[in-house]
Design an enzyme around this catalytic site. Structure first.
Site, PDB file in Angstrom:
ATOM      1  N   CYS A   1      -6.421 -23.677  19.804  1.00  0.00           N
ATOM      2  CA  CYS A   1      -7.498 -23.816  20.790  1.00  0.00           C
ATOM      3  C   CYS A   1      -7.693 -25.259  21.250  1.00  0.00           C
ATOM      4  CB  CYS A   1      -8.801 -23.296  20.209  1.00  0.00           C
ATOM      5  SG  CYS A   1      -8.695 -21.567  19.741  1.00  0.00           S
TER       6      CYS A   1
ATOM      7  N   CYS B   1      -9.093 -25.129  16.284  1.00  0.00           N
ATOM      8  CA  CYS B   1      -7.843 -24.914  15.546  1.00  0.00           C
ATOM      9  C   CYS B   1      -6.698 -25.464  16.399  1.00  0.00           C
ATOM     10  CB  CYS B   1      -7.669 -23.433  15.220  1.00  0.00           C
ATOM     11  SG  CYS B   1      -7.083 -22.421  16.594  1.00  0.00           S
TER      12      CYS B   1
ATOM     13  N   ASP C   1       0.882  -1.162   0.000  1.00  0.00           N
ATOM     14  CA  ASP C   1       0.000   0.000   0.000  1.00  0.00           C
ATOM     15  C   ASP C   1       0.928   1.222   0.000  1.00  0.00           C
ATOM     16  OD1 ASP C   1      -2.154   1.616   0.106  1.00  0.00           O
ATOM     17  OD2 ASP C   1      -2.782   1.084   2.136  1.00  0.00           O
TER      18      ASP C   1
ATOM     19  N   ASP D   1      -3.094   7.419  -3.857  1.00  0.00           N
ATOM     20  CA  ASP D   1      -4.413   8.024  -4.048  1.00  0.00           C
ATOM     21  C   ASP D   1      -4.774   8.908  -2.856  1.00  0.00           C
ATOM     22  OD1 ASP D   1      -4.383   5.611  -2.578  1.00  0.00           O
ATOM     23  OD2 ASP D   1      -6.557   5.445  -2.721  1.00  0.00           O
TER      24      ASP D   1
ATOM     25  N   CYS E   1     -13.794 -23.338  19.130  1.00  0.00           N
ATOM     26  CA  CYS E   1     -12.913 -23.500  17.964  1.00  0.00           C
ATOM     27  C   CYS E   1     -12.005 -24.682  18.234  1.00  0.00           C
ATOM     28  CB  CYS E   1     -12.098 -22.219  17.786  1.00  0.00           C
ATOM     29  SG  CYS E   1     -10.804 -22.319  16.552  1.00  0.00           S
TER      30      CYS E   1
END
Ligand SMILES: [Zn+2]
Length: 541
Positions: A279, A276, A87, A122, A274
């Protein structure tokens, strides 16, 4: 540039984009790398989480590190060999009012450090700005975009042309239109962060779809700052191909635990919702007992897992043609998101234009919100514009939908068959049987196996808005067809009085006869006899 689209649903695309550091698959999430503080090392983002692309800020790199990234190249500097997007500092302009760098400098810097996808400098419009101020940002951004093509020297970088205008949709349209004339490879919707922070997802819908309408569809669209997984599916469905997320890290710093439909504070949790790898092995209590740094790292990694899991679900939903159902489920996470979903009915044209309407699977209709589905509007348009009833059809016999589909295989249809049999072949040829059904409205018998007229399931009882929609569609159909008589088999239990009233009104307007037979009245034999009598009467006239 090559952006190859492999699969589509709504405006969403699974695509392959070639960059000079490799091919990436969309929809694509770029975790934001803050070169000053990085909780999860960039290479780990790829190796453990499967992220093939990251985004960092060229303005911060230039200001804080200037020469190191120049000497090493951005990939080596970050320790990441996948696709690196940069960016330009536009967000810093929005936050601080200005940056001490010119567009020429930041363009050259991005070329020198070897970004794969890079952004011009921009001028972000922001949220609470007047039309005049917004116009200035759009005009200046377009001017800078034009100037940019005189400055750039490398051909192997994909450049992003940002669309500005904020909530001023006419400016978004103008900005997108001007940007689309320039040879950018990627577009971005500029600074919607404040719109999202204010939970104005309904405004975001307008902004994204206005941009989409005016941009070349073959170029990917990036949505800056869309970091929470609960809105990924909505944004993907509207045609956003790229996202960047700093949220996974920002939330972690504030002890916030993301899930696919919301956010918890770590201290509120007794159980992790969760499984994952993070977790699965620890409890909220154990994580709370960690040092702040360890805790932050744990949460950042969990948040990343949640984001990737949601993106995988979205991709699978695109493959299955079930993205609408997925979006509908996710937007129930928050009324502001659901408000945005309801807004889609105002954008029937652009959604219809880009969405595939034939799929391998049936569709689920839950409420009147689903009336904005492209399959529904597509059918209505086709029926009204392209369909012609059989030439000898004098009487339209409208029968209510049946639970079993296709309708002609339902046992209720046997009664109609009995009546047409009694009428004899010649007379019954002048009777055109159609069903009125939610959500598609008038369904001619001979089309009832055409997708998706039988390939859908709808929740009952119907809500008022759906009934009204079907009634209007029935009325539109009667108005433009050339029947002499309409016979309505009226089902007051399911449809109330709405269909009956609309039928009578349109027949009166057309000055044709309208007969109503209540199918829930007592004595089914009498109903059949009455129906036969009515049909004979009108066919003999
Ligand atoms: Zn987790």
């Amino acid at each position: 540039m090559s952006f190859e689209i492999k699969d589509k649903d709504l405006l969403a695309r699974i695509g392959k984009l070639k960059t000079k550091s490799g091919t990436v698959e969309t929809p694509l999430l770029f975790p934001v790398i803050n070169p000053n503080i990085q909780l999860v090392p960039p290479q780990k983002l790829e190796d453990t989480f499967g992220f093939k692309a990251v985004i960092t800020n060229a303005y911060i790199l230039k200001r804080c590190f200037e020469n190191e990234p120049l000497a090493q190249g951005v990939h080596k500097f970050l320790g990441f060999d996948g696709t690196v997007m940069t960016d330009s500092g536009a967000y810093q302009i929005l936050v601080y009012g200005n940056v001490e760098v010119s567009q020429a400098e930041i363009v050259q810097y991005q070329e020198q450090i070897g970004s794969d996808i890079a952004t011009i400098l921009d001028i972000p419009t922001g949220w609470k700005v007047t039309k005049d101020q917004a116009t200035k940002t759009v005009t200046e951004t377009i001017q800078r975009a034009k100037d940019f093509f005189k400055i750039k020297t490398r051909k192997d970088i994909l450049w992003v042309g940002p669309v500005q205008g904020g909530r001023h949709l006419d400016l978004v349209a103008k900005s997108a239109d001007e940007m689309s004339k320039l040879p950018f490879q990627v577009h971005a919707l500029g600074s919607p962060t404040e719109v999202m922070e204010n939970y104005r997802f309904d405004v975001l819908v307008d902004m994204i779809l206005t941009a989409k309408k005016n941009l070349p569809p073959e170029r990917p669209l990036h949505l800056f700052g869309a970091g929470h997984p609960f809105m990924f599916s909505l944004a993907v469905a509207l045609g956003c191909d790229f996202f960047d997320s700093a949220a996974y890290a920002l939330y972690a710093r504030e002890n916030r635990y993301m899930i696919e439909n919301g956010t918890y504070r770590l201290s509120e949790l007794d159980y992790f919702p969760c499984q994952c790898p993070k977790c699965a092995s620890e409890s909220p209590k154990e994580v709370l007992a960690k040092t702040p740094k360890e805790r932050e790292k744990f949460l950042a990694e969990h948040n990343l897992h949640v984001c990737t899991a949601e993106l995988k679900r979205i991709k699978q939903a695109i493959r299955d043609g079930r993205l609408w159902e997925h979006v509908e489920m996710r937007t129930h996470a928050h009324p502001a998101l659901f408000t945005a979903l309801k807004k889609l009915k105002n954008h029937e044209d652009v959604i219809g234009k880009y969405s595939p309407t034939s799929k391998k699977s049936g569709i689920f209709i839950f409420s009147s919100v689903s009336l904005a589905r492209p399959e529904v509007s597509h059918y209505r348009k086709r029926l009204l514009k392209r369909y012609c009833p059989p030439e000898n059809a004098r009487v339209l016999l409208l029968a209510p939908q049946t639970r079993k589909k296709p309708f002609h295989k339902a046992h209720e249809f046997n009664r109609i068959k009995q009546v047409t049999k009694r009428l004899g072949e010649e007379l019954s040829r002048n009777v055109h049987v159609c069903f009125y059904a939610a959500p598609f409205g008038v369904t001619p018998l001979e089309l009832d196996e055409v997708y998706p007229l039988s390939q859908h399931e709808i929740a009952l009882p119907l809500d008022q808005e759906t009934v009204k929609y079907v009634a209007n569609q029935v009325s539109e159909y009667i108005m433009q067809a050339h029947y002499e008589t309409v016979v309505l088999l009226h089902d007051p239990e399911q449809w109330g009085k709405t269909i009956k009233a609309q039928c009578a009104k349109s027949c009166q307007k057309k000055n044709i006869a309208c007969e109503v037979v209540d199918i829930k009245a007592k004595g089914s034999k009498n109903i059949l006899t009455r129906l036969e009598m009515i049909l004979r009467k009108h066919l003999s006239e």
